[in-house]
Scaffold this active site. Structure first.
Site, PDB file in Angstrom:
ATOM      1  NE  ARG A  35      -3.238   2.323   3.148  1.00  0.00           N
ATOM      2  CZ  ARG A  35      -2.928   3.012   4.250  1.00  0.00           C
ATOM      3  NH1 ARG A  35      -1.935   2.597   5.041  1.00  0.00           N
ATOM      4  NH2 ARG A  35      -3.589   4.094   4.570  1.00  0.00           N
ATOM      5  NE  ARG A  76      -5.354  17.876   9.125  1.00  0.00           N
ATOM      6  CZ  ARG A  76      -5.103  16.919  10.005  1.00  0.00           C
ATOM      7  NH1 ARG A  76      -5.352  17.156  11.292  1.00  0.00           N
ATOM      8  NH2 ARG A  76      -4.605  15.760   9.640  1.00  0.00           N
ATOM      9  CE  LYS A 217      -8.908   3.944   3.802  1.00  0.00           C
ATOM     10  NZ  LYS A 217      -7.808   4.957   3.820  1.00  0.00           N
ATOM     11  CB  THR A 275      -7.072   0.602  11.605  1.00  0.00           C
ATOM     12  OG1 THR A 275      -7.544   1.006  10.320  1.00  0.00           O
ATOM     13  CG2 THR A 275      -6.610   1.831  12.359  1.00  0.00           C
TER      14      THR A 275
END
Length: 478
Positions: A35, A76, A217, A275
């Site tokens: 990846r 953000r 995802k 993860t």
């Protein structure tokens, strides 16, 4: 090189693993596909890593997959005049479009689409959920929120919106540039981050035009709600548990992981579990017992692949992390309960000739204790159907298309071999026997079963099943 397991290992490359020597060591240790994370890699670095992987592929003579992971929208907040603020539960905090450094009463949220999408009552999570806000009121240029959890907030922390579906696409301008650059290279998969709806996948598929597989995802609750529709459009699915665990209660993540894994398998689409699988190995030479159980759980569940992130990208022991994950997977697949658990989750074949042929091949192979199932595949569909059955015997995927063999490196149980196309059934059987023998799957006197589509070279036309003996010279004894 033959793996002693069927689940695949996806390893992320980064500062700790960006040399030819380390990539080769990772492959030998057990990595099947690599990846490249475009959240950190430049186009130049991505191209360099692709070249290194292809060099390693040529060195070892085995197809290796490459997945380019697009960053997706990164939300953000702005900055504070003093760098951070102290918060009190119950206080008001205004999120607005003013770029002036914030204070304890307000801070910039420089995303107009977010402002337009927020509604009263919606949660806004900051800093991976450490600070939780609830919207009291909103306007096009600001939202008044109430602090419901958290005490400290500093500059440019990430924003998550578990209750809000954004009107804009999950494919950002940066993602478009990264995708265009990636499609110029010999990559196999592209992963799309923070998708919310099936339309997000359709947009990437339109740009990719079949040149790569599209992996979705699942890391937002909106995507979980439309899981079946997303699976239908995607070529593969990833359970991205990090961000998913921020936007939904942590205790729900294991159940959602099982749901996604089983839905993907039922649809015949590869599923990656990702993860924090061996998170402690970023700094430690060995994992925790809980991490070992986590990896083992994904393997028992029948995931196609398990993924290493920072463990292999920036950790102190990247090769050891792959080696440990490989050992865990091998041990699980030798466990006496593994076949029973895998068989219990098998979905019924679809009412098609190809599915019926593939299901029959698995039953015959297991009943007669055959050495291997050999699939001739051009597009990959024949071998992916075989993988969906999760047979106890090995599966060899023979393809004349190198790109297909590389893409299948993500799929459970497939040992991929690039082989010239065959012209007739006799040649097919002889090729299947010789490859099974040369790759170490079948000894002389053992039997294999072969599936293919006739006429040869027609994608998705699996309609042929053939048993054969491997002769003393390693060819077909018919």
């Amino acid at each position: 090189m033959r793996r002693n397991r069927k689940v695949k290992i996806l390893a992320t490359l980064g500062p700790a693993s960006n040399t030819a020597e380390t990539i080769s060591a990772l492959f030998v240790a057990g990595a099947d596909i690599f990846r490249i994370n475009m959240s950190h890699a430049t186009h130049e670095e991505m191209r360099r890593l692709v070249r290194l992987i292809r060099d390693v592929e040529a060195e070892h003579g085995r197809p290796i997959g490459i997945l380019v992971d697009l960053q997706g929208p990164k939300l953000r907040i702005g900055e504070f005049a003093e760098g951070r603020i102290a918060l009190e539960v119950g206080q008001k905090l205004i999120l607005d479009s003013d770029p002036t450094p914030g204070d304890k009463n307000r801070v910039q949220l420089p995303h107009r689409d977010v402002m337009e999408s927020l509604r009263p009552g919606a949660r806004v999570l900051l800093d991976d959920g450490r600070v939780q806000l609830r919207v009291v009121s909103n306007a096009p240029d600001q939202a008044v929120t109430e602090v419901i959890a958290g005490s400290q907030l500093s500059n440019r922390k990430g924003v998550s919106l578990p209750d809000t579906t954004l009107k804009t696409s999950a494919l950002t301008p940066k993602d478009r540039r990264d995708l265009e650059a990636a499609l110029e290279e010999p990559i196999d998969w592209v992963a799309m981050s923070f998708i919310q709806r099936p339309d997000d996948i359709a947009e990437v598929r339109k740009l990719a035009r079949g040149r790569v597989g599209v992996l979705a995802k699942i890391e937002k609750p909106q995507a979980v709600e439309q899981l079946d529709e997303i699976i239908e459009l995607a070529d593969a699915i990833m359970v991205a548990r990090g961000d998913l665990g921020v936007e939904i209660p942590l205790e729900q993540v294991p159940g959602i992981q099982k749901r996604i894994t089983r839905a993907g398998r039922a649809a015949g689409k590869p599923v990656v579990v990702a993860t924090q699988m061996l998170e402690s190995m970023i700094g430690a030479a060995t994992p925790t017992r809980a991490e070992v159980s986590d990896v083992a759980g994904a393997v028992f569940e029948g995931a196609d692949a398990v993924m290493l992130s920072a463990e292999s990208a920036s950790g102190e022991h990247p090769v050891d992390a792959v080696r440990v994950m490989n050992s865990i997977a091998e041990a699980v697949e030798r466990d006496q309960y593994y076949p029973m658990i895998i068989n219990a989750q098998r979905a019924e074949p679809l009412a098609t000739g190809a599915d019926a042929i593939t299901a029959a091949a698995r039953q015959i192979a297991e009943t007669l204790s055959l050495a291997a199932i050999v699939c001739f595949t051009s597009s990959g569909s024949t071998s992916m159907r075989a993988s969906r059955e999760r047979p106890t015997v090995p599966i060899l995927a023979l393809s004349p298309v190198r790109e297909t063999a590389r893409r299948l490196s993500l799929v459970w149980g497939l040992h991929c071999v690039v082989s010239d196309d065959v012209m007739n059934i006799d040649e097919m059987v002889d090729r299947a026997c010789s490859v099974a023998h040369n790759e170490g799957f079948a000894a002389p006197g053992e039997r294999i079963i072969t599936t293919a589509g006739v006429p040869f070279g027609t994608p998705g036309s699996t309609n042929l099943l053939r048993l054969a003996f491997v002769s003393p010279d390693g060819h077909s004894g018919m």
